[in-house]
Design an enzyme around this catalytic site. Structure first.
Site, PDB file in Angstrom:
ATOM      1  N   ASN A 154       0.803  -1.233   0.000  1.00 41.87           N
ATOM      2  CA  ASN A 154       0.000   0.000   0.000  1.00 41.87           C
ATOM      3  C   ASN A 154       0.836   1.282   0.000  1.00 41.87           C
ATOM      4  OD1 ASN A 154       0.669  -0.499   2.697  1.00 41.87           O
ATOM      5  ND2 ASN A 154      -1.182   0.476   3.467  1.00 41.87           N
ATOM      6  N   LYS A 209       8.381 -15.017  -3.488  1.00 35.82           N
ATOM      7  CA  LYS A 209       7.019 -15.419  -3.105  1.00 35.82           C
ATOM      8  C   LYS A 209       6.895 -15.443  -1.586  1.00 35.82           C
ATOM      9  CE  LYS A 209       6.192 -18.502  -6.959  1.00 35.82           C
ATOM     10  NZ  LYS A 209       6.387 -19.897  -7.346  1.00 35.82           N
ATOM     11  N   GLU A 252       3.650  -4.717  12.522  1.00 33.23           N
ATOM     12  CA  GLU A 252       2.752  -3.596  12.217  1.00 33.23           C
ATOM     13  C   GLU A 252       1.627  -4.191  11.389  1.00 33.23           C
ATOM     14  OE1 GLU A 252       3.222  -0.742  13.582  1.00 33.23           O
ATOM     15  OE2 GLU A 252       5.281  -1.024  14.245  1.00 33.23           O
ATOM     16  N   CYS A 286      -3.537   1.296   6.506  1.00 30.41           N
ATOM     17  CA  CYS A 286      -3.730   0.566   7.765  1.00 30.41           C
ATOM     18  C   CYS A 286      -4.454   1.448   8.761  1.00 30.41           C
ATOM     19  CB  CYS A 286      -2.397   0.111   8.326  1.00 30.41           C
ATOM     20  SG  CYS A 286      -1.218   1.451   8.483  1.00 30.41           S
ATOM     21  N   GLU A 464       7.514   1.837  14.949  1.00 29.00           N
ATOM     22  CA  GLU A 464       8.314   2.352  13.838  1.00 29.00           C
ATOM     23  C   GLU A 464       8.404   3.856  14.072  1.00 29.00           C
ATOM     24  OE1 GLU A 464       9.807   0.575  11.552  1.00 29.00           O
ATOM     25  OE2 GLU A 464       8.441  -0.839  10.579  1.00 29.00           O
TER      26      GLU A 464
HETATM   27  P1  NAD Z   1       0.249  -9.205   3.359  1.00 33.43           P
HETATM   28  O1  NAD Z   1       0.310  -9.646   4.782  1.00 33.43           O
HETATM   29  O2  NAD Z   1      -0.513 -10.014   2.412  1.00 33.43           O
HETATM   30  O3  NAD Z   1       1.739  -9.089   2.760  1.00 33.43           O
HETATM   31  C1  NAD Z   1       2.741  -8.318   3.403  1.00 33.43           C
HETATM   32  C2  NAD Z   1       4.107  -8.843   2.961  1.00 33.43           C
HETATM   33  O4  NAD Z   1       4.280 -10.172   3.472  1.00 33.43           O
HETATM   34  C3  NAD Z   1       4.292  -8.943   1.449  1.00 33.43           C
HETATM   35  O5  NAD Z   1       5.601  -8.566   1.117  1.00 33.43           O
HETATM   36  C4  NAD Z   1       4.075 -10.418   1.191  1.00 33.43           C
HETATM   37  O6  NAD Z   1       4.686 -10.893   0.015  1.00 33.43           O
HETATM   38  C5  NAD Z   1       4.722 -11.025   2.427  1.00 33.43           C
HETATM   39  N1  NAD Z   1       4.314 -12.409   2.716  1.00 33.43           N
HETATM   40  C6  NAD Z   1       3.217 -13.083   2.281  1.00 33.43           C
HETATM   41  N2  NAD Z   1       3.208 -14.339   2.794  1.00 33.43           N
HETATM   42  C7  NAD Z   1       4.300 -14.443   3.587  1.00 33.43           C
HETATM   43  C8  NAD Z   1       4.824 -15.480   4.413  1.00 33.43           C
HETATM   44  N3  NAD Z   1       4.219 -16.656   4.535  1.00 33.43           N
HETATM   45  N4  NAD Z   1       5.973 -15.246   5.082  1.00 33.43           N
HETATM   46  C9  NAD Z   1       6.604 -14.057   4.989  1.00 33.43           C
HETATM   47  N5  NAD Z   1       6.154 -13.028   4.225  1.00 33.43           N
HETATM   48  C10 NAD Z   1       5.013 -13.214   3.537  1.00 33.43           C
HETATM   49  O7  NAD Z   1      -0.264  -7.680   3.410  1.00 33.43           O
HETATM   50  P2  NAD Z   1      -0.597  -6.730   2.181  1.00 33.43           P
HETATM   51  O8  NAD Z   1      -1.854  -7.228   1.548  1.00 33.43           O
HETATM   52  O9  NAD Z   1       0.624  -6.522   1.348  1.00 33.43           O
HETATM   53  O10 NAD Z   1      -0.877  -5.349   2.937  1.00 33.43           O
HETATM   54  C11 NAD Z   1      -2.091  -5.026   3.507  1.00 33.43           C
HETATM   55  C12 NAD Z   1      -2.092  -5.256   5.015  1.00 33.43           C
HETATM   56  O11 NAD Z   1      -0.999  -4.547   5.599  1.00 33.43           O
HETATM   57  C13 NAD Z   1      -3.332  -4.707   5.686  1.00 33.43           C
HETATM   58  O12 NAD Z   1      -3.797  -5.635   6.645  1.00 33.43           O
HETATM   59  C14 NAD Z   1      -2.832  -3.443   6.368  1.00 33.43           C
HETATM   60  O13 NAD Z   1      -3.584  -3.023   7.482  1.00 33.43           O
HETATM   61  C15 NAD Z   1      -1.445  -3.829   6.750  1.00 33.43           C
HETATM   62  N6  NAD Z   1      -0.615  -2.640   6.965  1.00 33.43           N
HETATM   63  C16 NAD Z   1      -0.275  -2.306   8.238  1.00 33.43           C
HETATM   64  C17 NAD Z   1       0.465  -1.150   8.479  1.00 33.43           C
HETATM   65  C18 NAD Z   1       0.846  -0.747   9.881  1.00 33.43           C
HETATM   66  O14 NAD Z   1       1.708   0.112  10.028  1.00 33.43           O
HETATM   67  N7  NAD Z   1       0.250  -1.320  10.904  1.00 33.43           N
HETATM   68  C19 NAD Z   1       0.864  -0.350   7.405  1.00 33.43           C
HETATM   69  C20 NAD Z   1       0.504  -0.730   6.113  1.00 33.43           C
HETATM   70  C21 NAD Z   1      -0.237  -1.890   5.890  1.00 33.43           C
END
Ligand code: NAD
Length: 497
Positions: A154, A209, A252, A286, A464
């Site tokens: 995002n 991946k 996060e 988020c 952070e």
């Molecule tokens: P996601 O959890 O699907 O992916 C995040 C990252 O994790 C990506 O790089 C993805 O490739 C990786 N990933 C996927 N499977 C994995 C695994 N098994 N092991 C290790 N890494 C893996 O999240 P998204 O769809 O990219 O982002 C949206 C989410 O992020 C929302 O829930 C949002 O609230 C959250 N978010 C939180 C914050 C915060 O500061 N709290 C900020 C931005 C986004």
């Protein structure tokens, strides 16, 4: 456009498998990126470990580290236009946002942590003078070692830059794992970093991946810390994998933040603030305050204005400066939002604005969704409880301030909230009662490098930004030196000499 690949040990490394990168505004392929294999992940960890232990990086003085990060910050600004366009093309973000928020804020984070690292690294001295001991305690901060930074789609460059600025300023070497949907700007950043002289192996970018990242990177014995920003299900998996080698993690995670609009709010400011808080970046934030709780005495007036303004929002091509809402990141993300709308209908909720895919011919092929307002949402409904991550605001009435606070806290998440009231003291009292890590009063979404950010409850743990965020990327060592006058500390007497 050129093809991209992972950046490991100072070089771009092509692999066997390729993934297409899609333009979310029309569904067309922008370019392809080679995916890192499990062997590549292992090679990146080895390179980062070597660079941490033997390369020039650990020998750099704090001043040299500062100098290189300031150069990096300047170099980002020198390429700001290109980076903003690339981010908008890849992530579908309106160019106004990438130009004025994402890119300059990314550069600013490097500058801030570079400028403060000498101050943050100062040794703290604590003198002990008790009846049984005289000792000097020195508390020193050290880098943690090899840090894996896993980031979402995002805010591709901005969230990666927060993590990189803190971890590199702290002296770590890093492996950054961006989302495979949006890797382009961070791969450009790797090029910039190597041009300004960051030694090889210090910054590695792996386009890999998710499952392989989980299996190889998160369990790797040579990774000391994982800093994760993303969804709750993946966060849980990472906590499990990291437990294998007892790694430090920060999480996060998701949010379901609330805006509390009190009876004495400045209605125009609150409407503007709520528009930003749910519709910036298509609501894919988020911190999106997707639950708006409005005092019943001003409910009608507020909702009418919000609806009128929502219906004027301009959807369009991300690269057009007039666009206020671009496409969602992917078809899958839009399908998720559509399924929430179906749920809203099943639960009998009142969709007062938007709620569907726009019919405009110009937007065909892209993953657009109309900015949406849903009314009369009770705290036990699906839309109130679950993170939608799209341009959808749920609105509800509160009969009193106490009820508004209780509605705000009726969520498993605790990331952020905003309070709208002309009485700042009252708003500050309310802020203390809300279980969330960041509360904005009469504003929304202001992030400052100086102020730590991070959620409570299921929104995760760790911070952070700010000094507290920087400290997450360091470890604290306590060195105790005996200071007793006769050079005979208490331990000398224990066995009686
Ligand atoms: P996601 O959890 O699907 O992916 C995040 C990252 O994790 C990506 O790089 C993805 O490739 C990786 N990933 C996927 N499977 C994995 C695994 N098994 N092991 C290790 N890494 C893996 O999240 P998204 O769809 O990219 O982002 C949206 C989410 O992020 C929302 O829930 C949002 O609230 C959250 N978010 C939180 C914050 C915060 O500061 N709290 C900020 C931005 C986004």
């Amino acid at each position: 456009m050129q093809e991209y690949s992972s950046f490991i040990n100072g070089e771009f490394k092509k692999g066997k498998e390729k993934k297409e990168i899609i333009n979310p505004s029309n569904g067309e392929v922008i370019t392809s990126v080679f995916l890192a294999s499990p062997e590549d992940i292992d090679y990146a960890v080895k390179s980062a470990r070597l660079a941490f232990e033997k390369g020039p990086w650990p020998e750099f003085s704090l001043a040299q580290r500062k100098d290189i990060l300031i150069k990096l910050s300047k170099a980002i600004l020198a390429k700001a236009k290109e980076l903003a366009e690339l981010e908008s093309l890849n992530a579908g973000k309106p160019i106004k946002e990438t130009t004025f928020m994402d890119i300059p804020s990314s550069a600013a984070s490097f500058r801030y942590f570079a400028s403060n690292l000498e101050n943050f690294f100062q040794t703290e001295e604590i003198n002990i003078n008790s009846q049984i001991a005289q000792a000097k305690g020195e508390l020193i901060r050290e880098p943690r070692g090899v840090v894996a930074l896993i980031s979402p789609w995002n805010y591709p460059l901005l969230i990666a830059s927060w993590k990189l600025a803190q971890s590199l300023a702290a002296g770590n070497t890093v492996i950054l794992k961006p989302s495979t949907l949006t890797p382009l700007t961070v791969l450009e950043l790797a090029k910039i970093a190597s041009k300004v002289g960051l030694p090889k192996g210090v910054l590695n970018v792996l386009v890999a991946k998710g499952e392989e990242t989980g299996k190889v990177l998160c369990t790797h014995k040579n990774v000391d810390m994982i800093s994760f920003t993303g969804s709750n299900p993946i966060g849980k998996k990472i906590i499990e994998s990291s437990a294998k080698n007892i790694k430090k993690t920060i999480m996060e995670l998701g949010g379901k933040s609330a805006s509390l609009v009190l009876e004495d709010a400045d209605i125009d400011s609150a409407v503007n603030g709520c528009l930003c808080s749910v519709f910036l970046n298509q609501g894919q934030m988020c911190t999106a305050t997707s639950r708006i709780i409005i005092d019943e005495k001003i409910y009608r007036q507020f909702v009418e204005k919000l609806k009128e303004r929502t219906e004027k929002i301009k959807l369009g091509a991300p690269l057009d400066f007039q666009t206020q809402i671009g496409p969602l990141i992917s078809k899958a993300q839009r399908d998720k939002v559509v399924s929430f709308m179906n749920k809203a209908k099943q639960e009998g909720l009142n969709i007062i604005s938007g709620g569907k895919i726009p019919e405009d011919k110009d937007l065909e092929g892209g993953f657009f969704f109309e900015p949406t307002l849903v009314e009369a949402v009770s705290p036990d409904s699906t839309l109130w409880q679950e993170e939608i991550f799209g341009p959808v605001a749920t609105l509800t009435k509160a009969a009193s301030t106490e009820e508004a606070i209780s509605f705000a806290n009726s969520s498993e998440f605790g990331l952020a909230a905003s309070v709208w009231s002309k009485d700042k003291e009252k708003a500050a009292r309310i802020a203390k009662k809300i279980s969330a890590g960041a509360i904005w009063i009469n504003t929304y979404g202001m992030f400052f490098d100086q102020l730590p950010f991070g959620g409570f409850k299921k929104s995760g743990f760790g911070k952070e930004l700010g000094k507290a965020g920087f400290f997450e990327y360091t470890r604290l060592k306590n060195i105790i030196t005996d200071q007793s006058k006769e050079a005979k500390p208490l331990v000398s007497y224990w066995y009686g000499f």
